[in-house]
Scaffold this active site. Structure first.
Site, PDB file in Angstrom:
ATOM      1  N   GLY A  15       0.808  -1.220   0.000  1.00  0.00           N
ATOM      2  CA  GLY A  15       0.000   0.000   0.000  1.00  0.00           C
ATOM      3  C   GLY A  15       0.833   1.259   0.000  1.00  0.00           C
TER       4      GLY A  15
ATOM      5  N   ARG B  93       5.283 -12.852   1.379  1.00  0.00           N
ATOM      6  CA  ARG B  93       4.643 -11.533   1.362  1.00  0.00           C
ATOM      7  C   ARG B  93       5.038 -10.715   0.127  1.00  0.00           C
ATOM      8  NH1 ARG B  93       2.572  -9.209   5.910  1.00  0.00           N
ATOM      9  NH2 ARG B  93       3.713  -7.262   5.610  1.00  0.00           N
TER      10      ARG B  93
ATOM     11  N   CYS C 154       2.418   0.684  13.832  1.00  0.00           N
ATOM     12  CA  CYS C 154       0.996   0.692  14.174  1.00  0.00           C
ATOM     13  C   CYS C 154       0.829   0.125  15.583  1.00  0.00           C
ATOM     14  CB  CYS C 154       0.175  -0.077  13.146  1.00  0.00           C
ATOM     15  SG  CYS C 154       0.694  -1.793  12.900  1.00  0.00           S
TER      16      CYS C 154
END
Length: 508
Positions: free
Chosen positions: A116, A140, A233
């Site tokens: 992203g 990934r 995060c």
């Protein structure tokens, strides 16, 4: 949320937030916010707002980001498959905005999967400069590569390497580096219950040790005067302010500069008010931490790594220049070096794993590609050709720059050669505009024909619907677009459109 928050986490959050804790705790009873970010490589913000089939509200810290209403399913619209927007958690859009990427920059996204933030960086580069997107986990990198392909990125490279090996290969090279660091994920607890189950009291310390090593490697890869943005995060101070303060203490040439943030960001804790925190009870988004680290420009920052301009081929350091497409293939290994993984991980025509590129035949392959470009495009992409077996990439770097690195994508995958003919790859189509092809066709998103194409169906298309350049015939490869935006290939002949949309990408 159904999962029970760990008691140790609750006690720490009460200590951090004091009287605000109850407001914070109430957010776990609320539905997380959804968002999309406009892919300006393909469409302008204004164009998408005019075309959007669902209600959008602006995200204050990202000019290309918008909140979507609860229940909206943007992934179930043809525009998603045309790469017009990326579905992204709103807070996750903030770090790249702080990186302040400019067209022509050399950028490293060090912990990039699923991609992203890399697609956000690529949109800001607007096809100029260089983006290297890396992730340490091989599985990934498949999603990372596919997202870069879907969103039409031409100047990107995907690596599967450790940060220290990238720093050794590119000392003092990058203008901007993003570290979206692996972390304990506390800021995503209300979105992902599995992260709650995996959390233990010692988890933050484990990640803090990892983050320290990543920051050190990033400092070695940054050019003097460059910028690092570090983000997580999580709420844990040892992973946030703690990691940054420890880094600054051992790297005096770096300074933490104020993150700002459209009035939405709270300052960092304790001795690091320049950092920014996004608290879910204060913003419409999940928990995030960000710090902007600016290098003072002194050459001492690179320690004993030497001058970057002597460590890589001269053409690599031509920041805003274009490397011309060679008439002949470069000799040697085309997979990015020893241990490289130049085979495709998504889309059509995957290269066999472990297959080595063959020196003989590369010149013929490039000739076949040049012929395809003349007949089907009318122009030829600039860049460095890199062959892996029969598969061709156009890279922003010469192949020597990737020697010894595990390379998933050495550049823009344009296709492969079969029986002497060039077969265009799906990522070639997704990055093209209709004006760049001899034939194009626009399918409507509103009457079902775009979905039929995305499902892999053959379509009956009269010749007059094709857009064909002068001196080109209607028969041949057609760039299929959705409402004018590229989605993939097809072949037109005698009123029938043979679908070339890859099976692994199809609408389900």
């Amino acid at each position: 949320m159904a999962a029970q928050l760990p008691s140790t986490f609750i006690e720490r959050m009460k200590e951090l937030l004091g009287t605000e804790y109850e407001q914070f705790a109430d957010t776990y009873k609320q539905t997380p916010y959804g968002g999309i970010r406009v892919n300006t490589l393909k469409i302008t913000v204004q164009e998408l707002l005019e075309r959007s089939p669902f209600e959008l509200q602006p995200i204050p810290w990202c000019p290309t980001g918008f909140y979507t209403e609860d229940g909206t399913r943007p992934g179930k619209h043809p525009y998603y498959h045309a790469g017009l927007y990326y579905i992204q958690e709103p807070s996750a859009m903030a770090p790249v905005e702080l990186l302040n990427v400019q067209p022509g920059d050399r950028v490293l996204d060090l912990c990039a999967a699923p991609g992203g933030k890399s697609t956000q960086i690529a949109a800001k580069l607007q096809g100029q400069g260089l983006l290297i997107s890396n992730d340490l986990h091989p599985e990934r990198t498949k999603a990372l590569a596919k997202n870069l392909e879907l969103y039409g990125v031409r100047n990107g490279i995907v690596l599967n390497e450790s940060p220290d090996r990238i720093a050794a290969a590119f000392p003092g090279f990058f203008d901007r580096i993003l570290i979206d660091a692996p972390c304990s994920g506390e800021g995503m607890f209300r979105k992902d219950e599995d992260m709650v189950k995996q959390w233990e009291p010692g988890t933050p310390r484990k990640y803090a040790d990892m983050q320290r090593d990543i920051l050190r490697s990033a400092a070695e890869a940054l050019t003097p005067g460059g910028t690092i943005v570090y983000s997580t995060c999580t709420f844990a101070p040892e992973e946030n302010e703690g990691s940054i303060l420890e880094f600054l203490a051992s790297h005096p040439q770096f300074t933490a500069v104020p993150a700002g943030g459209a009035g939405s960001f709270s300052p960092g804790l304790g001795e690091l008010p320049e950092a920014a925190r996004l608290w879910p009870h204060k913003v419409k988004g999940e928990g995030h931490f960000m710090a902007v680290l600016r290098h003072d420009g002194s050459s001492a920052a690179q320690g004993d790594t030497g001058n970057a301009d002597t460590a890589l081929p001269v053409s690599v350091h031509s920041k805003r220049g274009k490397a011309p497409m060679a008439a002949k293939a470069p000799g040697g290994r085309g997979d990015g070096g020893r241990g490289g993984k130049g085979g495709r991980a998504s889309g059509k025509g995957s290269a066999p794993k472990g297959r080595e590129p063959q020196g003989s035949g590369e010149e013929a392959a490039l000739a076949a590609f040049a012929e395809f470009c003349r007949e089907q495009l009318g122009w030829q992409p600039d860049g460095c050709p890199v062959m892996f077996g029969d598969h061709l990439y156009i890279s922003p770097l010469p192949k020597e720059a990737l020697d010894g690195l595990k390379t998933i994508r050495p550049g823009w995958y344009v296709g492969h050669v079969r029986s002497g003919r060039f077969i265009p790859g799906h990522p070639l189509a997704t990055a093209l505009k209709p004006s760049e092809c001899c034939r194009s066709l626009s399918l409507s998103s509103g009457n079902g024909e775009a979905v039929s194409y995305l499902k892999g169906e053959t379509l009956a298309i009269p010749e007059q619907r094709l857009s064909v350049k002068p001196e080109s015939t209607s028969k041949g490869y057609v760039l299929v677009c959705i409402d004018g935006f590229s989605a993939g290939w097809a072949k037109w002949q005698e009123g029938m459109l043979k679908n070339e949309y890859p099976a692994g990408w199809r609408w389900t």
